[in-house]
Design an enzyme around this catalytic site. Sequence first.
Site, short mmCIF file in Angstrom:
data_model
loop_
_atom_site.label_atom_id
_atom_site.label_comp_id
_atom_site.label_asym_id
_atom_site.label_seq_id
_atom_site.Cartn_x
_atom_site.Cartn_y
_atom_site.Cartn_z
N HIS A 11 -9.66 1.44 4.46
CA HIS A 11 -8.41 1.60 5.21
C HIS A 11 -8.67 2.57 6.37
O HIS A 11 -9.46 3.50 6.25
CB HIS A 11 -7.31 2.14 4.29
CG HIS A 11 -5.96 2.13 4.93
ND1 HIS A 11 -5.57 3.10 5.83
CD2 HIS A 11 -4.94 1.26 4.84
CE1 HIS A 11 -4.34 2.83 6.25
NE2 HIS A 11 -3.94 1.71 5.67
N GLU B 238 -7.10 4.99 7.44
CA GLU B 238 -6.88 6.40 7.10
C GLU B 238 -8.10 6.97 6.37
O GLU B 238 -8.43 8.14 6.51
CB GLU B 238 -5.59 6.55 6.27
CG GLU B 238 -4.36 6.35 7.17
CD GLU B 238 -3.14 5.78 6.48
OE1 GLU B 238 -3.04 5.84 5.24
OE2 GLU B 238 -2.26 5.26 7.21
N LYS C 289 0.19 4.23 -0.28
CA LYS C 289 -0.42 5.46 0.26
C LYS C 289 -0.13 6.62 -0.71
O LYS C 289 0.00 6.39 -1.91
CB LYS C 289 0.08 5.73 1.67
CG LYS C 289 -0.06 4.47 2.55
CD LYS C 289 0.08 4.72 4.00
CE LYS C 289 -0.11 3.40 4.74
NZ LYS C 289 -0.22 3.57 6.16
N ASN D 90 0.87 -1.17 0.00
CA ASN D 90 0.00 0.00 0.00
C ASN D 90 0.91 1.22 0.00
O ASN D 90 1.46 1.59 1.03
CB ASN D 90 -0.89 -0.03 1.26
CG ASN D 90 -1.68 1.25 1.43
OD1 ASN D 90 -1.76 2.07 0.51
ND2 ASN D 90 -2.26 1.44 2.60
N SER E 244 2.96 -2.10 10.42
CA SER E 244 4.40 -2.18 10.70
C SER E 244 5.01 -3.55 10.41
O SER E 244 5.87 -4.02 11.16
CB SER E 244 4.68 -1.75 12.15
OG SER E 244 4.26 -0.40 12.35
N GLY F 61 2.07 2.32 10.71
CA GLY F 61 3.05 3.39 10.58
C GLY F 61 3.70 3.79 11.88
O GLY F 61 4.36 4.82 11.96
N GLU G 235 -5.96 -4.69 10.31
CA GLU G 235 -4.93 -3.68 10.56
C GLU G 235 -5.27 -2.92 11.84
O GLU G 235 -6.06 -1.96 11.80
CB GLU G 235 -4.85 -2.69 9.38
CG GLU G 235 -4.44 -3.32 8.08
CD GLU G 235 -3.82 -2.30 7.14
OE1 GLU G 235 -2.68 -2.52 6.71
OE2 GLU G 235 -4.45 -1.26 6.87
P1 PGA Z 1 2.56 0.27 7.65
O1 PGA Z 1 1.13 0.54 6.96
O2 PGA Z 1 3.09 -1.03 7.11
O3 PGA Z 1 3.41 1.45 7.24
O4 PGA Z 1 2.31 0.21 9.12
C1 PGA Z 1 0.22 -0.50 6.73
C2 PGA Z 1 -1.02 0.04 6.08
O5 PGA Z 1 -1.46 1.14 6.42
O6 PGA Z 1 -1.62 -0.62 5.20
#
Ligand code: PGA
Length: 250
Positions: A95, A97, A11, A9, A212, A173, A167
Amino acid sequence: MRRKLVVGNWKMFGRLARNQALLEGVAAGVRDLRNTDCAVCVPYPYLAQAQALLQGSNVAWGAQNMSHHEEGAYTGEVAAGMLVEFGCKYVILGHSERRGLYHESDETVAMKFDAALKAGLQPILCVGETLAEREAGITEEIVARQLDEVVNRAGVKALEKAVVAYEPVWAIGTGKTASPDQAQAVHAFIRQRVAKLDGQVAQGLCILYGGSVKAANAAELFSMADIDGGLIGGASLVAEDFVAICRAGK
Ligand code: PGA
């Protein structure tokens, strides 16, 4: 045995020159990989680039969001049919976000899920609790609510053509990964909840872990019984890290 799936992903990261090196590096790094499916979900403007560079490779591609409308006067939105024209296989939906920053409700996510399936895309439905929700002991309640909204609308059989990504918001993140046992417990909960409606669908359902995931912790996470791969943010932006994660599934 379910096949492993690893999805990047990106982003809102990327620039043409950087993307090219990354996409070529990933495609080369997984060329001989047979036991794991790999994909990258890139920002909309780079779908044509992903299509051009990944066509014929072992790496599929997709988007990170879409509208639930088929077409119309929705300035700034992108329809499922448009993603299909650019060869997308997957679309990430719900997601955290999108849910958090853009106020997408469970209902909106469910409508998008339906629209994606109708267009022939494979939705990657993200679910997960915030830190406050985990500390309040309501992780299962939150995940069940997010999952049920989709299953109630689309029907349990719809999950045959979809992927679920667990998630935990507190792990995205942050460098704070859920432990393999913590992740496994929620994955098992999701599978059991689906099994109450349809055992066969539950057995075949691909449930990714995201939050992460790094080259260093991927193999341990992916070795858990109900973890079928990962949704990778930060580490998907570095070809060698993402390739190592793709190769971490047994
Ligand atoms: P990350 O993000 O691996 O940077 O924690 C995962 C995601 O948001 O899909």
